[in-house]
Design a protein around this motif. Structure first.
Motif, PDB file in Angstrom:
ATOM      1  N   VAL A  72       2.822 -28.713  38.949  1.00 42.76           N
ATOM      2  CA  VAL A  72       3.283 -27.384  38.572  1.00 42.76           C
ATOM      3  C   VAL A  72       2.107 -26.420  38.662  1.00 42.76           C
ATOM      4  O   VAL A  72       0.941 -26.815  38.569  1.00 42.76           O
ATOM      5  CB  VAL A  72       3.873 -27.367  37.144  1.00 42.76           C
ATOM      6  CG1 VAL A  72       5.114 -28.230  37.060  1.00 42.76           C
ATOM      7  CG2 VAL A  72       2.840 -27.833  36.116  1.00 42.76           C
ATOM      8  N   LEU A  74       5.602 -20.899  33.949  1.00 41.86           N
ATOM      9  CA  LEU A  74       6.515 -21.954  34.391  1.00 41.86           C
ATOM     10  C   LEU A  74       7.862 -21.726  33.719  1.00 41.86           C
ATOM     11  O   LEU A  74       7.940 -21.678  32.484  1.00 41.86           O
ATOM     12  CB  LEU A  74       5.975 -23.340  34.022  1.00 41.86           C
ATOM     13  CG  LEU A  74       6.891 -24.526  34.362  1.00 41.86           C
ATOM     14  CD1 LEU A  74       6.988 -24.706  35.877  1.00 41.86           C
ATOM     15  CD2 LEU A  74       6.389 -25.813  33.707  1.00 41.86           C
ATOM     16  N   ARG A  75       8.927 -21.604  34.513  1.00 44.93           N
ATOM     17  CA  ARG A  75      10.258 -21.422  33.943  1.00 44.93           C
ATOM     18  C   ARG A  75      10.905 -22.786  33.740  1.00 44.93           C
ATOM     19  O   ARG A  75      11.061 -23.567  34.688  1.00 44.93           O
ATOM     20  CB  ARG A  75      11.135 -20.567  34.849  1.00 44.93           C
ATOM     21  CG  ARG A  75      12.538 -20.347  34.270  1.00 44.93           C
ATOM     22  CD  ARG A  75      13.354 -19.378  35.093  1.00 44.93           C
ATOM     23  NE  ARG A  75      14.705 -19.228  34.565  1.00 44.93           N
ATOM     24  CZ  ARG A  75      15.040 -18.439  33.555  1.00 44.93           C
ATOM     25  NH1 ARG A  75      14.095 -17.731  32.948  1.00 44.93           N
ATOM     26  NH2 ARG A  75      16.294 -18.355  33.128  1.00 44.93           N
ATOM     27  N   LEU A  76      11.269 -23.054  32.513  1.00 47.93           N
ATOM     28  CA  LEU A  76      11.963 -24.296  32.160  1.00 47.93           C
ATOM     29  C   LEU A  76      13.452 -24.008  32.050  1.00 47.93           C
ATOM     30  O   LEU A  76      13.868 -23.141  31.265  1.00 47.93           O
ATOM     31  CB  LEU A  76      11.431 -24.836  30.829  1.00 47.93           C
ATOM     32  CG  LEU A  76      12.200 -26.007  30.217  1.00 47.93           C
ATOM     33  CD1 LEU A  76      12.089 -27.245  31.103  1.00 47.93           C
ATOM     34  CD2 LEU A  76      11.680 -26.319  28.816  1.00 47.93           C
ATOM     35  N   ASP A  77      14.254 -24.711  32.848  1.00 40.59           N
ATOM     36  CA  ASP A  77      15.714 -24.559  32.804  1.00 40.59           C
ATOM     37  C   ASP A  77      16.347 -25.903  32.514  1.00 40.59           C
ATOM     38  O   ASP A  77      16.210 -26.845  33.306  1.00 40.59           O
ATOM     39  CB  ASP A  77      16.247 -24.043  34.144  1.00 40.59           C
ATOM     40  CG  ASP A  77      15.899 -22.582  34.388  1.00 40.59           C
ATOM     41  OD1 ASP A  77      15.973 -21.794  33.432  1.00 40.59           O
ATOM     42  OD2 ASP A  77      15.555 -22.238  35.534  1.00 40.59           O
ATOM     43  N   SER A 115      17.036 -21.953  28.558  1.00 37.37           N
ATOM     44  CA  SER A 115      16.001 -21.559  29.507  1.00 37.37           C
ATOM     45  C   SER A 115      14.853 -20.911  28.736  1.00 37.37           C
ATOM     46  O   SER A 115      15.089 -20.225  27.732  1.00 37.37           O
ATOM     47  CB  SER A 115      16.548 -20.571  30.543  1.00 37.37           C
ATOM     48  OG  SER A 115      17.516 -21.192  31.363  1.00 37.37           O
ATOM     49  N   GLU A 155      10.588 -19.298  29.265  1.00 36.87           N
ATOM     50  CA  GLU A 155       9.376 -19.036  30.036  1.00 36.87           C
ATOM     51  C   GLU A 155       8.192 -19.668  29.303  1.00 36.87           C
ATOM     52  O   GLU A 155       7.893 -19.309  28.157  1.00 36.87           O
ATOM     53  CB  GLU A 155       9.151 -17.535  30.209  1.00 36.87           C
ATOM     54  CG  GLU A 155      10.232 -16.824  31.015  1.00 36.87           C
ATOM     55  CD  GLU A 155      10.239 -17.255  32.472  1.00 36.87           C
ATOM     56  OE1 GLU A 155       9.197 -17.751  32.959  1.00 36.87           O
ATOM     57  OE2 GLU A 155      11.293 -17.079  33.126  1.00 36.87           O
ATOM     58  N   GLU A 205       6.871 -23.507  40.180  1.00 40.59           N
ATOM     59  CA  GLU A 205       6.896 -22.490  39.127  1.00 40.59           C
ATOM     60  C   GLU A 205       8.175 -22.582  38.306  1.00 40.59           C
ATOM     61  O   GLU A 205       8.415 -21.762  37.432  1.00 40.59           O
ATOM     62  CB  GLU A 205       6.762 -21.098  39.747  1.00 40.59           C
ATOM     63  CG  GLU A 205       5.420 -20.910  40.453  1.00 40.59           C
ATOM     64  CD  GLU A 205       5.269 -19.521  41.054  1.00 40.59           C
ATOM     65  OE1 GLU A 205       6.260 -18.733  41.003  1.00 40.59           O
ATOM     66  OE2 GLU A 205       4.174 -19.207  41.554  1.00 40.59           O
ATOM     67  N   ARG A 206       9.008 -23.582  38.620  1.00 37.78           N
ATOM     68  CA  ARG A 206      10.249 -23.802  37.864  1.00 37.78           C
ATOM     69  C   ARG A 206      10.431 -25.291  37.650  1.00 37.78           C
ATOM     70  O   ARG A 206      10.202 -26.088  38.567  1.00 37.78           O
ATOM     71  CB  ARG A 206      11.451 -23.247  38.618  1.00 37.78           C
ATOM     72  CG  ARG A 206      12.811 -23.500  37.929  1.00 37.78           C
ATOM     73  CD  ARG A 206      13.940 -22.819  38.695  1.00 37.78           C
ATOM     74  NE  ARG A 206      15.236 -23.087  38.084  1.00 37.78           N
ATOM     75  CZ  ARG A 206      16.070 -24.058  38.477  1.00 37.78           C
ATOM     76  NH1 ARG A 206      15.739 -24.850  39.498  1.00 37.78           N
ATOM     77  NH2 ARG A 206      17.226 -24.228  37.870  1.00 37.78           N
ATOM     78  N   PRO A 214      13.423 -27.716  36.515  1.00 36.52           N
ATOM     79  CA  PRO A 214      14.821 -27.914  36.111  1.00 36.52           C
ATOM     80  C   PRO A 214      15.024 -29.325  35.553  1.00 36.52           C
ATOM     81  O   PRO A 214      14.555 -30.301  36.124  1.00 36.52           O
ATOM     82  CB  PRO A 214      15.590 -27.730  37.421  1.00 36.52           C
ATOM     83  CG  PRO A 214      14.619 -28.183  38.485  1.00 36.52           C
ATOM     84  CD  PRO A 214      13.224 -27.947  37.955  1.00 36.52           C
TER      85      PRO A 214
END
Length: 608
Positions: A493, A498-501, A543, A545, A596-597, A599
């Motif tokens: 990463v 970092l976007r956590l979904d 979700s 950030e 950057e994400r 999932p």
């Protein structure tokens, strides 16, 4: 063609590969092509994981109902070093009554092919060999059952469904007196009471630890009170002596506490309903009306029966006077956090013992490979262990000593404590006076408990199906130090944002349950703590950030998610509701140009 069948995004299922080979197939090796025409459910599991054991139990009804169309395959994907040993997997398959083929995948080859991130994960493959659903965590059996019914109808109409006997071949039974015993108790008469876990019985052994005096329980998995030959248990574990001479039994898979009268052999139920506790269920009240979750051990401390509630990472208590239960410590979050009981975190507490001075309740916290204790005020402390991903066999100062998935603790006369260091096949000793950890004995096979008998200690060698008597040595055995960290491929990463979904879609025919407020919860933390600059803590949005510290090169993101869904039928006054929950430990490596994400799939049904 049946045009009413739902459209699904289908991906060809990768082949099943495992260096350890196949179990429960009579020696046959299988490919996905051999299973064409059947609905295949892959269960990615590891035998240390209580959530994985819950899923095994959830799938039993589905497995029985659809034996001619559905093939469940357990893909054993180890966390601990011991779990990569083939014989340990063979033992676990028998121990937990797994009645379907199992692929032993010690190198996580199939895990990687299916991009699995968490134990347990279920993957559904249709009769034509395409992946049609994936679910992480437990609590999805109802959704999978609905999908199986749809797939049966759809592929029967297309002519692509094949019915018949599956590939499961039951292993030959072994004629040992005990079969994977869990815990033992020295009775006032001088005999031993042993939980004969895999045979769903209690067994009383004579003082020699070998001769069977009597068996209590029918031997068939079930939940029934009554006399010794009619009562039924389901994988019983912990045992403790009550003041009036009765024995309390942690009846693990029945999610109950049972009472045995040693004089008559009569079994009754003290606590639990037989149903598993879920988030949102009551956490206190009349003992027979409150759900429990995989009670693994019991001990009498401070006038109450303390319960190692492995299934929800908590300690509960049962009060014999009021016949009530309540949570004593733990938040249900999995990890290692000390402090007041209401703030502490545990990870599958599995062994309890009261210190000889009565001031401490010792605790084997198995998934953190830790020895911990509770004081008289209910505060939680850690003696040995650092967290979910570090383990090994290392003696010396407690702050650097290592255990590997211990399941039992035994208080010793000098104030020290013996630890049944299960996955190290050893008996260890921690001395609070010196803060030192030493090894008392090695070459034990999955020791899960021990009891003192005079100057001897009698160890439950679970995987050797026996009790083993040892003389407590004056000096500990010296062994070479070994340290391990859980081996899983790290996700690369990018440092910074970092976007956590967490991806959740309610199963077909259901919707998010918002009647009593938010129906989702997301909790995030990290190891080391300084990895996360922003985004730690709990909230209701799935979700978030995150901000990762560029000064930390690697670590683990701990993510816990929960979502509640109910039947979507306005005419139904009492809709059936389900809780979906999962904990992830995601190893990450900070790399320029990394993702950057992130999932994570909590529950994914077929796409329309």
């Amino acid at each position: 063609m049946n045009h009413s069948a739902p459209r699904r995004v289908r991906v060809r299922a990768p082949e099943l590969i495992g260096k350890g080979g196949w179990l429960n197939t009579g020696g046959e090796q299988y490919t996905l092509a051999d299973l064409r025409g059947r609905v295949v459910i892959l269960d990615f599991w590891t035998f240390c994981c209580i959530n994985c054991l819950h899923v095994l139990d959830e799938l039993r009804e589905l497995e029985e109902k659809h034996r001619d169309t559905v093939v469940i395959i357990g893909v054993h994907s180890p966390k601990f070093v011991h779990e990569a040993e083939h014989q340990a997997v063979v033992d676990a398959v028998e121990r937990y009554g797994v009645e379907h083929p199992v692929l032993d995948d010690p190198e996580l080859a199939t895990w990687k092919q299916y991009a699995v991130r968490a134990w347990p994960t279920l993957v559904v493959i249709d009769p034509e060999g395409y992946v049609v659903a994936q679910h992480a965590g437990e609590g999805h059996a109802h959704a999978i059952a609905r999908l199986v019914a749809e797939l049966e109808e759809e592929h029967a109409a297309k002519g692509t469904l094949r019915r018949g006997d599956g590939p499961y071949v039951a292993p030959e039974p072994s004629p040992t007196s005990l079969r994977f015993p869990g815990k033992a108790l020295l009775l006032p008469s001088g005999t031993f009471l042993v939980s004969d876990t895999t045979r769903h019985q209690l067994v009383e052994l004579a003082a020699d630890g070998e001769t069977v005096v009597r068996r209590i329980g029918s031997g068939a998995r079930g939940f029934a009170d009554g006399p010794a030959d009619a009562a039924a248990f389901s994988e019983p574990q912990g045992l403790a002596l009550l003041d009036e001479g009765a024995v309390v039994v942690a009846d693990t898979v029945n999610h109950a506490l049972r009472r045995l009268d040693p004089a008559t052999g009569e079994v009754t139920t003290l606590a639990g309903t037989g149903r598993q506790w879920w988030q949102g269920s009551p956490t206190s009240g009349p003992a027979r009306e409150v759900d429990l979750s995989s009670p693994w051990d019991v001990a009498v401390f401070g006038g109450r029966v303390w319960i190692a509630m492995a299934g929800v990472h908590q300690l509960w208590t049962y009060d014999p006077e009021s016949a009530s239960v309540e949570v004593a410590a733990g938040t249900t979050n999995e990890g290692l956090v000390d402090g007041p009981g209401a703030e502490a975190w545990f990870a599958q507490p599995s062994g309890l013992a009261v210190s000889t001075d009565g001031e401490r309740l010792w605790l084997a916290d198995s998934e953190t490979s830790a020895l911990r204790w509770v004081d008289r005020d209910g505060a939680v402390h850690t003696a040995v262990g650092t967290g979910l991903f570090d383990f090994g066999h290392r003696d010396g100062a407690a702050e650097q000593a290592l255990l590997q998935h211990p399941l039992g603790v035994t208080a010793l006369p000098d104030g020290s404590v013996a630890v049944s260091d299960t996955y190290n096949h050893a008996l260890r000793r921690y001395d609070p006076a010196t803060g030192e950890v030493s090894t008392l004995a090695t070459d034990l096979r999955e020791p899960s408990d021990a009891v003192l008998v005079g100057e001897d200690i009698v160890v439950v060698e679970s995987a050797r199906h026996r009790l083993t008597r040892l003389r407590l040595p004056e000096a500990a055995v010296q062994v070479a130090s070994v340290a391990h960290r859980t081996q899983r491929a790290a996700t690369e990463v990018a440092p910074g944002g970092l976007r956590l979904d967490v991806i959740f879609q309610a199963p077909a025919g259901q919707k998010l349950d918002t009647r009593y407020g938010p129906s989702t919860r997301l909790l995030v933390s990290s190891t080391p703590p300084e990895l996360l600059l922003k985004g730690e803590g709990a909230d209701t949005d799935l979700s978030r950030e995150l901000e990762l510290n560029p000064a930390v090169s690697e670590g683990v993101l701990h993510v816990s998610a929960m979502a509640a869904s109910c039947d979507d039928d306005p005419a139904n006054e009492y809709p059936a509701c389900h809780v979906h929950q999962q904990d992830w430990g995601v190893p990450v490596r900070l790399t320029q140009g990394g993702a950057e994400r992130l999932p994570l799939v909590l529950a994914g049904m077929d796409a329309e």
